[in-house]
Design a protein around this motif. Structure first.
Motif, PDB file in Angstrom:
ATOM      1  N   GLY A  10     -36.429 -57.770  25.596  1.00  0.00           N
ATOM      2  CA  GLY A  10     -36.384 -58.977  26.431  1.00  0.00           C
ATOM      3  C   GLY A  10     -37.378 -60.033  26.028  1.00  0.00           C
ATOM      4  O   GLY A  10     -37.218 -61.215  26.382  1.00  0.00           O
ATOM      5  N   VAL A  11     -38.415 -59.645  25.273  1.00  0.00           N
ATOM      6  CA  VAL A  11     -39.450 -60.617  24.891  1.00  0.00           C
ATOM      7  C   VAL A  11     -38.918 -61.585  23.836  1.00  0.00           C
ATOM      8  O   VAL A  11     -39.121 -62.803  23.920  1.00  0.00           O
ATOM      9  CB  VAL A  11     -40.708 -59.887  24.379  1.00  0.00           C
ATOM     10  CG1 VAL A  11     -41.746 -60.900  23.885  1.00  0.00           C
ATOM     11  CG2 VAL A  11     -41.300 -59.021  25.486  1.00  0.00           C
ATOM     12  N   LEU A  36     -43.576 -52.803  18.963  1.00  0.00           N
ATOM     13  CA  LEU A  36     -42.580 -53.109  17.945  1.00  0.00           C
ATOM     14  C   LEU A  36     -42.882 -52.380  16.635  1.00  0.00           C
ATOM     15  O   LEU A  36     -41.976 -51.869  15.973  1.00  0.00           O
ATOM     16  CB  LEU A  36     -42.534 -54.617  17.709  1.00  0.00           C
ATOM     17  CG  LEU A  36     -41.186 -55.205  17.289  1.00  0.00           C
ATOM     18  CD1 LEU A  36     -40.170 -55.033  18.401  1.00  0.00           C
ATOM     19  CD2 LEU A  36     -41.328 -56.673  16.936  1.00  0.00           C
ATOM     20  N   LEU A  37     -44.157 -52.308  16.264  1.00  0.00           N
ATOM     21  CA  LEU A  37     -44.544 -51.580  15.061  1.00  0.00           C
ATOM     22  C   LEU A  37     -44.327 -50.081  15.216  1.00  0.00           C
ATOM     23  O   LEU A  37     -44.012 -49.389  14.241  1.00  0.00           O
ATOM     24  CB  LEU A  37     -46.011 -51.869  14.722  1.00  0.00           C
ATOM     25  CG  LEU A  37     -46.310 -53.237  14.101  1.00  0.00           C
ATOM     26  CD1 LEU A  37     -47.805 -53.503  14.080  1.00  0.00           C
ATOM     27  CD2 LEU A  37     -45.741 -53.332  12.694  1.00  0.00           C
ATOM     28  N   SER A  38     -44.496 -49.581  16.423  1.00  0.00           N
ATOM     29  CA  SER A  38     -44.294 -48.155  16.666  1.00  0.00           C
ATOM     30  C   SER A  38     -42.817 -47.785  16.635  1.00  0.00           C
ATOM     31  O   SER A  38     -42.465 -46.637  16.343  1.00  0.00           O
ATOM     32  CB  SER A  38     -44.897 -47.765  18.022  1.00  0.00           C
ATOM     33  OG  SER A  38     -46.279 -48.049  18.073  1.00  0.00           O
ATOM     34  N   ALA A  39     -41.955 -48.740  16.966  1.00  0.00           N
ATOM     35  CA  ALA A  39     -40.509 -48.495  16.924  1.00  0.00           C
ATOM     36  C   ALA A  39     -40.025 -48.466  15.476  1.00  0.00           C
ATOM     37  O   ALA A  39     -40.677 -48.996  14.581  1.00  0.00           O
ATOM     38  CB  ALA A  39     -39.772 -49.576  17.709  1.00  0.00           C
ATOM     39  N   ASP A  40     -38.882 -47.826  15.265  1.00  0.00           N
ATOM     40  CA  ASP A  40     -38.326 -47.734  13.914  1.00  0.00           C
ATOM     41  C   ASP A  40     -36.811 -47.817  14.008  1.00  0.00           C
ATOM     42  O   ASP A  40     -36.168 -46.941  14.599  1.00  0.00           O
ATOM     43  CB  ASP A  40     -38.748 -46.424  13.254  1.00  0.00           C
ATOM     44  CG  ASP A  40     -38.266 -46.327  11.816  1.00  0.00           C
ATOM     45  OD1 ASP A  40     -38.840 -47.001  10.945  1.00  0.00           O
ATOM     46  OD2 ASP A  40     -37.298 -45.586  11.564  1.00  0.00           O
ATOM     47  N   ALA A  57     -26.769 -54.492  20.728  1.00  0.00           N
ATOM     48  CA  ALA A  57     -27.642 -55.341  21.542  1.00  0.00           C
ATOM     49  C   ALA A  57     -29.109 -55.007  21.293  1.00  0.00           C
ATOM     50  O   ALA A  57     -29.960 -55.903  21.184  1.00  0.00           O
ATOM     51  CB  ALA A  57     -27.300 -55.167  23.025  1.00  0.00           C
ATOM     52  N   ILE A  58     -29.418 -53.718  21.187  1.00  0.00           N
ATOM     53  CA  ILE A  58     -30.801 -53.287  20.943  1.00  0.00           C
ATOM     54  C   ILE A  58     -31.267 -53.757  19.572  1.00  0.00           C
ATOM     55  O   ILE A  58     -32.381 -54.270  19.415  1.00  0.00           O
ATOM     56  CB  ILE A  58     -30.910 -51.754  21.074  1.00  0.00           C
ATOM     57  CG1 ILE A  58     -30.704 -51.330  22.545  1.00  0.00           C
ATOM     58  CG2 ILE A  58     -32.256 -51.251  20.563  1.00  0.00           C
ATOM     59  CD1 ILE A  58     -30.612 -49.841  22.758  1.00  0.00           C
ATOM     60  N   GLU A  59     -30.423 -53.591  18.571  1.00  0.00           N
ATOM     61  CA  GLU A  59     -30.792 -53.998  17.211  1.00  0.00           C
ATOM     62  C   GLU A  59     -30.999 -55.514  17.124  1.00  0.00           C
ATOM     63  O   GLU A  59     -31.960 -55.985  16.499  1.00  0.00           O
ATOM     64  CB  GLU A  59     -29.696 -53.568  16.230  1.00  0.00           C
ATOM     65  CG  GLU A  59     -30.016 -53.885  14.781  1.00  0.00           C
ATOM     66  CD  GLU A  59     -28.982 -53.335  13.812  1.00  0.00           C
ATOM     67  OE1 GLU A  59     -29.004 -53.764  12.635  1.00  0.00           O
ATOM     68  OE2 GLU A  59     -28.165 -52.482  14.220  1.00  0.00           O
ATOM     69  N   ALA A  60     -30.135 -56.279  17.768  1.00  0.00           N
ATOM     70  CA  ALA A  60     -30.266 -57.741  17.740  1.00  0.00           C
ATOM     71  C   ALA A  60     -31.555 -58.187  18.419  1.00  0.00           C
ATOM     72  O   ALA A  60     -32.267 -59.068  17.914  1.00  0.00           O
ATOM     73  CB  ALA A  60     -29.053 -58.380  18.417  1.00  0.00           C
ATOM     74  N   GLU A  61     -31.868 -57.575  19.563  1.00  0.00           N
ATOM     75  CA  GLU A  61     -33.090 -57.942  20.282  1.00  0.00           C
ATOM     76  C   GLU A  61     -34.328 -57.521  19.496  1.00  0.00           C
ATOM     77  O   GLU A  61     -35.344 -58.239  19.477  1.00  0.00           O
ATOM     78  CB  GLU A  61     -33.098 -57.296  21.670  1.00  0.00           C
ATOM     79  CG  GLU A  61     -34.316 -57.631  22.520  1.00  0.00           C
ATOM     80  CD  GLU A  61     -34.357 -59.084  22.969  1.00  0.00           C
ATOM     81  OE1 GLU A  61     -35.452 -59.565  23.318  1.00  0.00           O
ATOM     82  OE2 GLU A  61     -33.295 -59.743  22.986  1.00  0.00           O
ATOM     83  N   PHE A  62     -34.259 -56.368  18.843  1.00  0.00           N
ATOM     84  CA  PHE A  62     -35.380 -55.892  18.031  1.00  0.00           C
ATOM     85  C   PHE A  62     -35.705 -56.904  16.926  1.00  0.00           C
ATOM     86  O   PHE A  62     -36.863 -57.292  16.740  1.00  0.00           O
ATOM     87  CB  PHE A  62     -35.031 -54.530  17.426  1.00  0.00           C
ATOM     88  CG  PHE A  62     -36.111 -53.952  16.558  1.00  0.00           C
ATOM     89  CD1 PHE A  62     -37.174 -53.250  17.107  1.00  0.00           C
ATOM     90  CD2 PHE A  62     -36.068 -54.103  15.179  1.00  0.00           C
ATOM     91  CE1 PHE A  62     -38.175 -52.725  16.307  1.00  0.00           C
ATOM     92  CE2 PHE A  62     -37.061 -53.576  14.364  1.00  0.00           C
ATOM     93  CZ  PHE A  62     -38.111 -52.877  14.935  1.00  0.00           C
ATOM     94  N   THR A  99     -37.071 -60.203  18.410  1.00  0.00           N
ATOM     95  CA  THR A  99     -38.458 -60.069  18.876  1.00  0.00           C
ATOM     96  C   THR A  99     -39.413 -60.078  17.694  1.00  0.00           C
ATOM     97  O   THR A  99     -40.463 -60.731  17.727  1.00  0.00           O
ATOM     98  CB  THR A  99     -38.626 -58.778  19.691  1.00  0.00           C
ATOM     99  OG1 THR A  99     -37.707 -58.770  20.781  1.00  0.00           O
ATOM    100  CG2 THR A  99     -40.045 -58.665  20.248  1.00  0.00           C
ATOM    101  N   GLN A 100     -39.051 -59.354  16.646  1.00  0.00           N
ATOM    102  CA  GLN A 100     -39.866 -59.342  15.433  1.00  0.00           C
ATOM    103  C   GLN A 100     -39.997 -60.748  14.852  1.00  0.00           C
ATOM    104  O   GLN A 100     -41.101 -61.189  14.487  1.00  0.00           O
ATOM    105  CB  GLN A 100     -39.238 -58.397  14.413  1.00  0.00           C
ATOM    106  CG  GLN A 100     -40.084 -58.160  13.173  1.00  0.00           C
ATOM    107  CD  GLN A 100     -39.433 -57.129  12.263  1.00  0.00           C
ATOM    108  OE1 GLN A 100     -38.235 -57.172  12.014  1.00  0.00           O
ATOM    109  NE2 GLN A 100     -40.234 -56.198  11.782  1.00  0.00           N
TER     110      GLN A 100
END
Length: 460
Positions: free
Chosen positions: A308-309, A348-352, A375-380, A383-384
């Motif tokens: 969401g960020v 975000l860095l901890s996620a993969d 949706a998760i991949e697009a938001e990831f 956000t990055q």
């Protein structure tokens, strides 16, 4: 006195009677507060006085009935934080509350704020900003009644549950909310990391004392007027929360969560002081925040720490470019914003992304899996992109220490993740009557949960 109260009320009353017996023998010095989880109305607090009266915890004073132990509201969800000032205002004005403070000879009212459930409800941006807003308003309500509010921070061991560097956390508090002291919980693996031996325990306590002292003194010198970015943060929070809620309310999301993460394994593990669900219902609202965050981190989504960020920042840049530019400039100067963005970048860095996609293959229904994962991949990625725009470079360059730490462990973690995925697939496909085989696999799965948590160190 002889009236049957029912099992739940009797259990609470009997607990209070134990407290009354302890007080009769040794006084109140060894006891803390009566903390009311999920406080949502004045009645939630006044009901405690009723039960305390039945157990002998109330005394008759010149000012009226008074409780010998402090009653403390705990505001946890975003909605509860929004209405918390009105509840505290009514509570501080109530005769029993006033008489109780007089009995204990104090002008301090403790208020507990929770990080986990607000994050689970609305995402990290809505959670941290709602907590910031609420604390400032609650402190003002206390001042109205000549009462100093002492905040008790219910922080967990991971960023989604309020963790983060202590000095940044303290500097990000509203100045009015830190008047020389605070209370704070330490939970999860941070207990062992910070307090496993005397040297580290003393070191971390010294950091806390020094940090509170510094933040209090500097806060008293700062301008107390609201920051010019506050209205912008309100709008950004509303949009970010809307995006987060649209994801968790997507049809099939509970199925995705249940199959793409090891939540069913975590619920079998006997590692918590409370069950994973409040009443046993298979709903998101009934699931406690700790297993919610823990399961997402195991599968390397860390969803509640960043989702969401990115879309919120992109919306702000498009709709209010001047405010976005102001936000960029204040990102490293205004502590509440700096704390928020630093925590999001750590999540975000901890996620993969590759590991997320591997776990998502455990979701059997492609009609559920594909749109949610997309949706998760697009938001990831968004956000990055937005964070790197604000930070002025890649996260690997701007957060080199955490990036190097995670990269150094990534090879071994990938092996553990793949092992867990294989075990989950086999365990879930076994018939329920094959009890011995399922128990054997469950033991191995619980070992992978523990190993991944140890490798990440930010899961508790």
């Amino acid at each position: 006195p002889s009236l049957a109260l029912g099992n739940e009320a009797s259990a609470v009353r009997d607990c209070y009677r134990v407290l009354a017996d302890e007080i009769a023998q040794h006084g109140t010095a060894g006891l803390g507060s009566l903390i009311i989880s999920m406080t949502r109305s004045l009645s939630d607090l006044l009901a405690v006085y009723l039960l305390a009266r039945e157990a002998g915890l109330l005394q008759v004073t010149e000012a009226g009935l008074a409780c010998v132990l402090p009653v403390v509201p705990l505001f946890e969800t975003i909605e509860d934080l929004e209405i918390s000032p009105d509840i505290l205002d009514a509570f501080l004005a109530h005769a029993v509350s006033q008489a109780s403070r007089s009995l204990r000879q104090t002008s301090v009212q403790q208020v507990m704020v929770g990080y986990s459930d607000s994050n689970k409800d609305g995402g990290i941006l809505a959670s941290l900003w709602s907590l910031y807003r609420a604390q400032g308003t609650l402190a003002a309500v206390g001042a109205k009644h000549n009462v100093r509010v002492r905040f008790f921070h219910g922080r967990g061991g991971t960023i989604s549950r309020g963790a983060g560097p202590t000095h940044r956390f303290l500097n990000a508090l509203p100045a009015a909310a830190l008047a020389g002291d605070l209370r704070m919980t330490e939970q999860g693996e941070t207990i062992a990391q910070k307090y496993a031996n005397q040297i580290t325990a003393v070191y971390n306590l010294e950091l806390m004392v020094a940090g509170v002292t510094e933040a209090t003194l500097l806060g008293s010198q700062r301008d107390q007027t609201p920051h010019s970015l506050a209205p912008t943060m309100d709008a950004l929070t509303a949009y970010s929360r809307q995006r987060y809620e649209s994801l968790i309310q997507t049809p099939g999301f509970i199925q995705f969560f249940g199959q793409a993460t090891p939540i069913d394994v975590i619920e079998q593990g006997k590692i918590g002081s409370r069950p994973a669900r409040r009443t046993g219902q298979r709903t998101l609202g009934d699931l406690r925040a700790i297993p919610w965050v823990f399961s997402w981190s195991q599968a390397r989504f860390f969803l509640s720490g960043w989702y969401g960020v990115g879309s919120g920042l992109a919306w702000l840049a498009e709709q209010q470019p001047d405010q976005f530019a102001q936000l960029q400039q204040a990102a490293f100067e205004w502590y509440p914003l700096k704390y928020l963005l630093t925590n999001v970048s750590t999540s975000l860095l901890s996620a993969d992304l590759a590991t997320m996609q591997a776990y998502s293959q455990l979701v059997e229904d492609s009609a559920v899996r594909e749109p949610i994962m997309a949706a998760i991949e697009a938001e990831f990625k968004q956000t990055q992109q937005q964070l790197e725009l604000i930070f002025g470079g890649s996260l690997a360059e701007r957060r080199p220490r955490i990036y190097r730490m995670l990269q150094g462990r990534q090879g071994r973690l990938q092996q553990l993740h793949q092992q867990q995925i294989n075990l989950l697939h086999t365990w879930r496909s076994l018939p329920s009557e094959q009890i011995a085989e399922r128990e054997q696999l469950l033991t191995q799965l619980l070992l992978t949960v523990n190993a991944i948590a140890s490798g990440l160190r930010t899961t508790g």
